[in-house]
Design a protein around this motif. Structure first.
Motif, PDB file in Angstrom:
ATOM      1  N   UNK A   1      42.870  34.281  41.753  1.00  0.00           N
ATOM      2  CA  UNK A   1      41.681  33.403  41.372  1.00  0.00           C
ATOM      3  C   UNK A   1      40.338  33.950  41.238  1.00  0.00           C
ATOM      4  N   UNK A   2      39.248  33.285  40.255  1.00  0.00           N
ATOM      5  CA  UNK A   2      38.337  33.748  40.132  1.00  0.00           C
ATOM      6  C   UNK A   2      38.085  35.223  39.913  1.00  0.00           C
ATOM      7  N   UNK A   3      39.079  35.855  39.285  1.00  0.00           N
ATOM      8  CA  UNK A   3      38.958  37.466  39.091  1.00  0.00           C
ATOM      9  C   UNK A   3      39.235  38.154  39.988  1.00  0.00           C
ATOM     10  N   UNK A   4      39.894  37.390  41.349  1.00  0.00           N
ATOM     11  CA  UNK A   4      40.033  38.231  42.522  1.00  0.00           C
ATOM     12  C   UNK A   4      41.593  37.863  43.219  1.00  0.00           C
ATOM     13  N   UNK A   5      42.283  38.959  43.857  1.00  0.00           N
ATOM     14  CA  UNK A   5      43.292  38.774  44.558  1.00  0.00           C
ATOM     15  C   UNK A   5      43.058  38.559  46.051  1.00  0.00           C
ATOM     16  N   UNK A   6      43.601  37.388  46.610  1.00  0.00           N
ATOM     17  CA  UNK A   6      43.241  36.875  47.853  1.00  0.00           C
ATOM     18  C   UNK A   6      44.579  36.706  48.633  1.00  0.00           C
ATOM     19  N   UNK A   7      44.609  36.633  49.757  1.00  0.00           N
ATOM     20  CA  UNK A   7      45.450  36.610  50.857  1.00  0.00           C
ATOM     21  C   UNK A   7      45.391  35.428  51.718  1.00  0.00           C
ATOM     22  N   UNK A   8      46.287  34.393  51.663  1.00  0.00           N
ATOM     23  CA  UNK A   8      46.055  32.877  52.234  1.00  0.00           C
ATOM     24  C   UNK A   8      47.240  32.925  53.572  1.00  0.00           C
TER      25      UNK A   8
ATOM     26  N   UNK B   1      40.157  28.660  38.280  1.00  0.00           N
ATOM     27  CA  UNK B   1      40.086  29.875  37.087  1.00  0.00           C
ATOM     28  C   UNK B   1      40.926  31.126  37.635  1.00  0.00           C
ATOM     29  N   UNK B   2      41.363  31.742  36.672  1.00  0.00           N
ATOM     30  CA  UNK B   2      41.683  33.093  37.072  1.00  0.00           C
ATOM     31  C   UNK B   2      41.301  34.038  36.290  1.00  0.00           C
ATOM     32  N   UNK B   3      40.885  33.794  35.274  1.00  0.00           N
ATOM     33  CA  UNK B   3      39.870  34.648  34.330  1.00  0.00           C
ATOM     34  C   UNK B   3      38.638  33.638  34.076  1.00  0.00           C
TER      35      UNK B   3
END
Length: 392
Positions: free
Chosen positions: A77-84, A307-309
């Protein structure tokens, strides 16, 4: 005789409308079919839009995606990869970090694990452990002494409400400017959760959704025809009359859109069909709340955009419905709204952003909405001082 004719006519309309709805209700699967897209040839539309993600709260996943202690999930999301991940301690809290380990770049969402009884996530590559609260490294198994202060992961302020996990995004890592959405009425037993509807990969910019609320002249051309719920099929001779308005709250991050809609047959409007819809923007549109009020009761519908992009969104609707409302009726109301929303998509996915639109009288407060929306972007000076977040 006249009364009998009126009764038969009204009964005919009921049968005409209700029978296909019942048929669709029985047939419809709640799992959305994947959208197959033809390749689009043309200019890169994304270059016409602001090259920023607006500052605000966003849904990063649903609570059910990390329902168990120690569960780990990847997100983009938001142009970033994240870990939840959900901690394994008594708090059972959800945390969100950047996905790539500060050490050597391993993806913590792929093979990372929550340490038993803690809120720490372990990297699968070298077994470093990071605290979910502040991102600090709490353990490096092969060194003695103090862990370096800079051994720290990027964290995102995170809250879990109304079945959603929401994060605060700010490119300068500022603390939240306002609290995430919380509707007290939904904490009572009057309402129940009635479903989630997902529409991934919508090719539009988030700002378009906000401007759409200010564009009052598009309602009749795009939304003036009654549709069969959950479809793009128009119902002949049945129209919808809209009366729309936009208000800005004393709280700078909130805007309200109002729409009073009623069925119109052969030029006559039927007050008994009137539905008052309000849409509240909590920030730039990452989290919006629809409220439908009528004689039938009240329906809340969260409409979220992640947003993903810059010009691609994952959209999700979550429905909370007054218990006295039948499932068929809430299926009808929500399905009608989503069908109307889908009519906008063909426009959004193919238009460009006009920085200086040629507006005329009665177009609506579009420029006023843009001025309000600009608060969620970084200023030119802030953008110039934006640190480089990618070190590879």
């Amino acid at each position: 005789m006249l009364i009998l004719i009126k009764y038969l006519l009204s009964l005919w309309w009921v049968i005409l409308l209700i029978v296909p709805l019942i048929y669709l209700y029985i047939r419809r699967s709640y799992e959305e079919k994947p959208r197959v897209r033809a390749a689009r040839r043309g200019i890169d539309r994304s270059l016409t839009y602001p090259r920023q993600y607006p500052c605000g709260w966003y849904r990063i996943c649903d609570s059910t995606d990390v329902s168990k202690r120690g569960q780990v999930k990847h997100a983009f999301a938001l142009g970033r990869e994240m870990v939840i991940f959900r901690s394994d301690d008594e708090s059972s809290q959800v945390y969100v970090l950047d996905a790539f380990c500060v050490h050597m770049g391993a993806n913590l969402a792929i093979g990372g694990r929550v340490m038993p009884g803690t809120n720490c996530l372990q990297c699968p590559f070298h077994l470093w452990e990071f605290n979910g609260e502040d991102g600090r490294c709490t353990k490096i198994p092969y060194i003695d002494g103090k862990i370096p202060e800079k051994a720290k992961m990027q964290t995102y302020p995170c809250v879990e409400r109304h079945g959603m996990v929401m994060i605060w995004y700010h490119p300068l890592n500022e603390s939240p400017h306002y609290d995430a959405i919380c509707i007290d009425e939904l904490l009572t037993d009057r309402f129940q959760f009635r479903g989630v509807y997902r529409y991934p990969n919508i090719h539009m910019h988030l700002q378009e959704f906000a401007e759409n609320a200010a564009d009052v002249q598009h309602f009749q051309p795009l939304h003036g025809q009654m549709l069969i719920p959950w479809t793009e099929q128009c119902i002949p001779f049945v129209h919808v009359h809209h009366q729309a308005s936009l208000e800005f709250s004393d709280k700078p991050y909130i805007a309200h859109f109002y729409d009073t809609a009623m069925i119109q047959l052969f030029g006559k409007r039927y007050e008994s069909t009137k539905v008052n819809a309000s849409i509240t923007f909590y920030g730039p549109g990452g989290i919006t709340l629809f409220r439908f009020d009528g004689e039938f009761g009240r329906i809340y519908l969260f409409h979220t955009h992640t947003p993903t992009s810059y010009t691609e969104l994952d959209v999700e609707f979550l429905a909370f419905v007054d218990k006295k409302i039948s499932k068929l009726l809430n299926w009808y109301v929500i399905g009608n709204w989503i069908s109307q929303w889908q009519r906008d998509i063909a426009i959004w996915e193919n238009k460009i952003h006009k920085r200086a639109p040629f507006l005329v009288k009665n177009d609506g407060p579009i420029l006023k909405m843009r001025r309000w929306y600009n608060q969620f972007y970084l200023s030119r000076e802030e953008k110039e001082n934006l640190p480089e977040t990618l070190d590879w």
